[in-house]
Scaffold this motif. Structure first.
Motif, PDB file in Angstrom:
ATOM      1  N   UNK A  34       0.837  -1.135   0.078  1.00  0.00           N
ATOM      2  CA  UNK A  34      -0.055  -0.186  -0.009  1.00  0.00           C
ATOM      3  C   UNK A  34       0.758   1.366   0.053  1.00  0.00           C
ATOM      4  N   UNK A  36       0.588   5.512   1.208  1.00  0.00           N
ATOM      5  CA  UNK A  36      -0.166   6.340   1.838  1.00  0.00           C
ATOM      6  C   UNK A  36       0.632   7.922   1.825  1.00  0.00           C
ATOM      7  N   UNK A  38       0.808  11.587   3.813  1.00  0.00           N
ATOM      8  CA  UNK A  38       0.490  12.095   5.268  1.00  0.00           C
ATOM      9  C   UNK A  38       1.095  13.422   5.149  1.00  0.00           C
ATOM     10  N   UNK A  41       0.686  16.281  11.380  1.00  0.00           N
ATOM     11  CA  UNK A  41      -0.169  16.251  12.383  1.00  0.00           C
ATOM     12  C   UNK A  41      -1.562  15.982  12.140  1.00  0.00           C
ATOM     13  N   UNK A  42      -1.697  14.890  10.975  1.00  0.00           N
ATOM     14  CA  UNK A  42      -2.519  14.180  10.631  1.00  0.00           C
ATOM     15  C   UNK A  42      -2.299  12.803  10.472  1.00  0.00           C
ATOM     16  N   UNK A  43      -3.434  11.925  10.523  1.00  0.00           N
ATOM     17  CA  UNK A  43      -3.287  10.356  10.128  1.00  0.00           C
ATOM     18  C   UNK A  43      -2.829  10.526   8.530  1.00  0.00           C
ATOM     19  N   UNK A  44      -2.018   9.147   8.140  1.00  0.00           N
ATOM     20  CA  UNK A  44      -1.997   9.163   6.820  1.00  0.00           C
ATOM     21  C   UNK A  44      -3.364   8.705   5.944  1.00  0.00           C
ATOM     22  N   UNK A  46      -5.058   6.845   2.634  1.00  0.00           N
ATOM     23  CA  UNK A  46      -4.710   5.915   1.813  1.00  0.00           C
ATOM     24  C   UNK A  46      -4.784   6.470   0.288  1.00  0.00           C
ATOM     25  N   UNK A  89       4.239   7.242   2.526  1.00  0.00           N
ATOM     26  CA  UNK A  89       4.889   5.816   3.097  1.00  0.00           C
ATOM     27  C   UNK A  89       4.416   4.751   2.278  1.00  0.00           C
ATOM     28  N   UNK A 101       3.141  -3.306   8.209  1.00  0.00           N
ATOM     29  CA  UNK A 101       4.573  -2.339   8.340  1.00  0.00           C
ATOM     30  C   UNK A 101       4.794  -1.342   7.388  1.00  0.00           C
ATOM     31  N   UNK A 102       5.155  -0.242   7.892  1.00  0.00           N
ATOM     32  CA  UNK A 102       5.302   0.720   7.027  1.00  0.00           C
ATOM     33  C   UNK A 102       6.890   1.214   6.917  1.00  0.00           C
ATOM     34  N   UNK A 103       7.433   1.686   5.810  1.00  0.00           N
ATOM     35  CA  UNK A 103       8.418   2.522   5.906  1.00  0.00           C
ATOM     36  C   UNK A 103       8.684   3.467   6.345  1.00  0.00           C
ATOM     37  N   UNK A 104      10.078   4.267   6.195  1.00  0.00           N
ATOM     38  CA  UNK A 104      10.336   5.399   6.935  1.00  0.00           C
ATOM     39  C   UNK A 104       9.681   6.749   6.440  1.00  0.00           C
ATOM     40  N   UNK A 105       9.225   6.494   5.063  1.00  0.00           N
ATOM     41  CA  UNK A 105       8.597   7.853   4.421  1.00  0.00           C
ATOM     42  C   UNK A 105       9.638   8.568   3.436  1.00  0.00           C
TER      43      UNK A 105
END
Lengths: 112, 113
Positions: A34, A36, A38, A41-44, A46, A89, A101-105
């Protein structure tokens, strides 16, 4: 152990050009991926996903490519717009089990 | 439609104090639930996830714990906060099965002083 890696912390692109964001993973059990977007100060939110049975998925200006043999995926944004400026991300999971699991962005900056 | 609620939005707590962050989901049943933390300038670190009531998987050994007392409620706790617990905490949910996207709450900015 970083199972999902985004090796470029930042990317700067001119408006109208293509943005290519890259992601590598190490766990061969991952079969769903996936992207995302971002803002601070907000949620990611999709953007787009791809399962391991495909090598490409397209949604408007966004296309995700998956290379299973290389354990690599990429997000292409064409054409890039200033509103695309954000942190992107990538994330990976297995269809069995709940781990995501997410990457570092990668921080994308699209300049007018 | 499904919604996710996470509160509070911001929190300033002294070192050594307890912590309780709550997340609830509406409009779905038996979701997978997640807690992530984003430290300043860093990525999204998976802290805990849950595939059912009372089932908690911990990804990183640390000063935090999680509980799922009800199907759509996920709580992040600490008995004694450390300075290093400061960060942006995010709750998320997704349909069970793993082949769907996760939806995030708006996050809690925790500052430990």
């Amino acid at each position: 152990d970083q199972q999902v890696k985004q090796n470029s912390p930042s990317l700067s692109v001119q408006e109208g050009r293509i943005s290519i964001l890259n992601c590598d993973y190490t766990n061969s059990m991952f079969d769903y991926f996936l992207w995302y977007k971002k803002y601070p100060a907000e949620g990611p939110t999709f953007l787009i996903s791809i399962s391991s049975i495909k090598d490409k998925n397209e949604d408007g200006r966004f296309t995700v490519f998956l290379n299973k043999s290389a354990k690599h995926l990429s997000l292409h944004i064409v054409p890039s717009q200033p509103g695309d400026s954000a942190v992107y991300f990538c994330a990976a999971s297995a269809l069995v089990g709940g781990k995501l699991i997410f990457g570092q962005g990668t921080e994308l900056s699209v300049k007018p | 439609s499904q919604t996710i609620h996470q509160w509070p939005a911001t929190l300033v707590q002294p070192v050594g104090s307890p912590l309780s962050l709550e997340c609830t989901v509406e409009g779905t049943s038996n979701p997978n639930l997640y807690w992530y933390r984003q430290a300043a300038g860093r990525g999204l670190q998976l802290l805990f996830y849950s595939v059912g009531i009372g089932q908690i998987s911990s990804e990183v050994p640390q000063n935090l714990s999680a509980s799922r007392p009800q199907d759509r409620q996920f709580i992040l706790s600490s008995k004694k906060l450390l300075l290093s617990d400061s960060g942006f905490y995010l709750c998320a949910w997704r349909e069970i099965g793993g082949g769907t996207e996760a939806f995030f709450g708006q996050g809690t900015r925790l500052t430990v002083v």
